[in-house]
Design an enzyme around this catalytic site. Sequence first.
Site, short mmCIF file in Angstrom:
data_model
loop_
_atom_site.label_atom_id
_atom_site.label_comp_id
_atom_site.label_asym_id
_atom_site.label_seq_id
_atom_site.Cartn_x
_atom_site.Cartn_y
_atom_site.Cartn_z
N LYS B 74 0.85 -1.20 0.00
CA LYS B 74 0.00 0.00 0.00
C LYS B 74 0.89 1.25 0.00
O LYS B 74 1.89 1.30 0.73
CB LYS B 74 -0.91 -0.02 1.23
CG LYS B 74 -2.01 1.03 1.21
CD LYS B 74 -2.92 0.89 2.43
CE LYS B 74 -4.08 1.86 2.41
NZ LYS B 74 -4.94 1.73 3.60
N SER B 149 -9.82 1.99 2.46
CA SER B 149 -8.92 2.73 1.60
C SER B 149 -7.96 1.86 0.79
O SER B 149 -7.44 2.29 -0.21
CB SER B 149 -8.09 3.70 2.43
OG SER B 149 -7.28 2.99 3.35
N SER B 173 -10.07 -0.39 6.58
CA SER B 173 -9.44 -0.25 5.26
C SER B 173 -8.72 -1.49 4.75
O SER B 173 -8.29 -1.52 3.60
CB SER B 173 -8.46 0.92 5.28
OG SER B 173 -9.15 2.13 5.32
#
Lengths: 98, 494, 481
Positions: B74, B149, B173
């Site tokens: 990420k 997210s 997320s």
Amino acid sequence: MPGITREEVAHLARLSRLELSEKELDHFATQLDDIVGAVARVGEVAAEDVPPTSHPLPLTNVMRADEVRPSLTPEQALAAAPAVEEQRFRVPQILGED
Amino acid sequence: MTAAALAGAIASGEASAEEAARAHLDRIGAVDEKVHAFLHVDTEGALRAARAVDAKRAAGEKLGPLAGVPLALKDLITTEGVPTTCGSKILEGWIPPYDATVTKRLKDAGVVVLGKTNMDEFAMGSSTETSAYGPTGNPWDLTRIPGGSGGGSSASIASYQAPLAIGTDTGGSIRQPASVTGTVGVKPTYGAVSRYGLVAFSSSLDQAGPCARNVLDTALLHSVIAGHDPMDSTSIDAPVPDVVAAARQGREQGIAGMRVGVVKEFAGEGYQAGVEQRFREAVEVLRGLGAEVVEISCPHFTYALPAYYLIAPSECSSNLARFDAMRYGLRVGDDGSHSAEEVTALTREAGFGDEVKRRIMLGTYALSSGYYDAYYGQAQKVRTLITRDFDAAFAAVDVLVSPTTPTTAFPIGERVDDPMAMYLADLCTIPSNLAGNAAMSVPCGLAPEDGLPVGLQIIAPPMADDRLYRVGAAVEAALTDSWGHPILEEAPSL
Amino acid sequence: MGLEVHVELGTATKMFCGCTTALGGDANAQTCPVCLGLPGALPVVNAKGVEGAVRIGLALNCEIAEWCRFARKNYFYPDMPKNFQTSQYDEPIAFNGHLDVEVDGEVFRVEIERAHMEEDTGKSTHVGGATGRIQGADHSLIDYNRAGIPLIEIVTKPIVGAGARAPQVAKAYVAELRELIKALGVSEARMEMGQMRCDVNLSLRPHGREKFGTRSETKNVNSLRSVERAARSEIQRQATVLDDGGSIVQETRHFHEDTGSTTSGRIKEEAEDYRYFPEPDLVPVAPAREWVEELRAELPELPRVRRKRLQQEWGVGDHEMQSALNAGAIDLITATIDAGAPADQARKWWMGELARHANESGTELDGLAITPVQVARVSALVAEGSLNDKLARQVIEGVLAGEGGPDEVVEKRGLKVVSDEGALTAAVDDAIASNAAVAEKIRGGNMGAVGALIGGVMKATRGQADAKRVREIILEKLGVG
């Protein structure tokens, strides 16, 4: 609870250093007012005798020894700087106090 | 192929790490134009790391259990020499001079980092639509959101661009994207994985965790990244539970005798019928596996969402203050006519998207003198009440279960300008962030009405992450057996 | 009056990261992801910083918190990398203490509200302005080497009732605090280097009123002398404004060394709202009681106690001792005595000649380029008769000018008492010959006139003659005495 007005958003934007447009002020005022109205529900439950939790872990006294570790080189430290002069971060004129 | 099998093949010499890296880089080249899971692909770095693993093996050195396996990271996690943008314009082009502890652990374990994945800007969102670099598509239906997210991370594994990914979970997320992409994701106990090098959104809630296509791979990745880090004051200094053993145990021995609590509050209005149906079926599967299932009430969970939307914005308003155009990142308006203050405000205006601005202002408001007690202070009390609900629940059961998210993946654009609707996606995941305990999302089928994945959330007490893996692996084995194949095989080909 | 003093702790590393605090490094060479506030970096508390805070708290007779937290103080400023300062808010590590100070022989108790831990900011250089000040500057350059250095902020409760003596109380308090900090060994507390900085908050209570008026905050008063001057000038300014029927504005003011007065800083458009909240990246500090007691037991002799002892040893009065304290001379005098000088000599040089030099050059005594060992050497040279006072002063001048140690200066400048009998006798003969009238007076018994002849001899030998021996020769030659 008081609602969030356009003036309030302008004040929050100043505190947050956001140069909002006029249009955004209106837009955010409506949205923030909605959100604040919804989150204000937290006031319904938590009573006087409930202690606050600011952190999920019950740790204390996490410290390190006073031992020097290598720093970045000035080149590394300054590599991402928008502007550099004399090995220092060059920033626009500061209006605050010295 | 699973990550475990791939690692085995690399360790035995049946495959090379370089071949594995190339195969995944080729896959990225073939499909990511459509999916847009990656913000940055580090081809050279990945091949270099892969060759290093191959050289190590050739030299007869012992390899770790995931050595040579590719991974998608990420873009919230710092990588020395590789851009880290957090999905934001304000950090466009920023190349950190240091590795996050998670990055370092992955590298040390020989895991091959393919690149950085798309995300909601600074992890603020549930759809990956707030990324400054455009949305990611859900591999099940590219017109739908992959969750957020960490939508890029989940989409990358769901579309076979990587077998493993790292996400971060502040309000769901990792779990919500896992749920809507038919993959597995775990938010470990707060403090189990170092936050050093995770660009902070909400410090007291953020936690990095593993994502994979199955529970065992997730466990293997979990054990690589978890463990004490002296660079993070909030890192737990205790042995990491043996999650890999727990995953094997769950798969092989089941969960007979375990007590499972169904959270009563997470049902009803706002829950998609097909989600509730698959969830109820999953509970029956648990019962069939020998678990004792009871209903548990956690009355304060309904206040978790409002508490979260005070605490997270408050912390973020402070954490994101550092993006001021002085030391790194974007700078706008430095033309000699503007002061430093004005340049900061112009830069933040241009560099942050709407959701980030909303949360910064909301947090600024909640912390302001005169409002602190009513908002931030009250939210912290709710946090205490939620923790008490969990404590009471875990006194009665070993794990709690719920749907991971109330609905399946919604269409891109549907909720983007309706923050309150967007926030509902995290309704079931938020309590565990507030209390700091561990939680997993594991696929439990496709909703009949739209054919999209549904996730089962499993919640365990702090430092009992192993229970997630035991229950998750048992459920996964039973469901996969009943379907006859892993769920992702139902996804359309790209 | 309230005083806020910031002390930089002399730890090896910064408060929240392992960067060195050593002075004089290259710009931005002592920074890391943590103290640069890079995205993702996290703080870890320096245990030595906490220890320093507890020791200061104990020495100030404070209670030590059983449990306290760091908080974030949120405000934007380019020299602050995270745009919040990691500080303490409503849970300071030490609180409710006091420090006794003496003004004109009278003990004044300054109540301490709190001592808390925080971090320093980076350093800005303002470029393009006429004076190097921020006003009128074109842009600024920032060096973050100082960012993150541990600071202890010590805040007094309002000091009321000092009246016109408030400026002296302020100075005596800061002087006493500095001695205390130095005695604890937690900081060198050199004000001229910014290791100790003082903010003076002042408000006046007009006669017959119950409430104090609006206060002003005078920032960064960076020498002991300035503390007194800043307080005095601010009292006078406020009094003048009030007498003229004006009102005091709540504002930050800046003290200027050159003019000895304060000027208004920027008046903020909106009230500060620091939005303090508990620092989520750090866990609470809970000093164990046993540890606190250990630290208490290890506290060094406190400066006031030590001064009483030294005063006896040196055989001086209260006033002399107070002057030595205010001048920051006590450690210097002690070290000079330790290096072999008699107490009266050590005190004489530091409080006389050297104090004059310090005053002229606007530095503190310990900022002068001379060491106690060197002063002791000068004193020894005088005692053995190699130098007289006048020559000794020239030697000191030479040392301060960087010409070397006392012996080197003596050598280079050729400063030595002339004790060669032949040369002295010849000089005396010359003096008698050219001052026949004076010689006559002396022969007639007017001993007071001897000085004039001695003066002549000293002049002829450029001050290097042994005055005592010259006198003897004169009296011999003139057949008196």
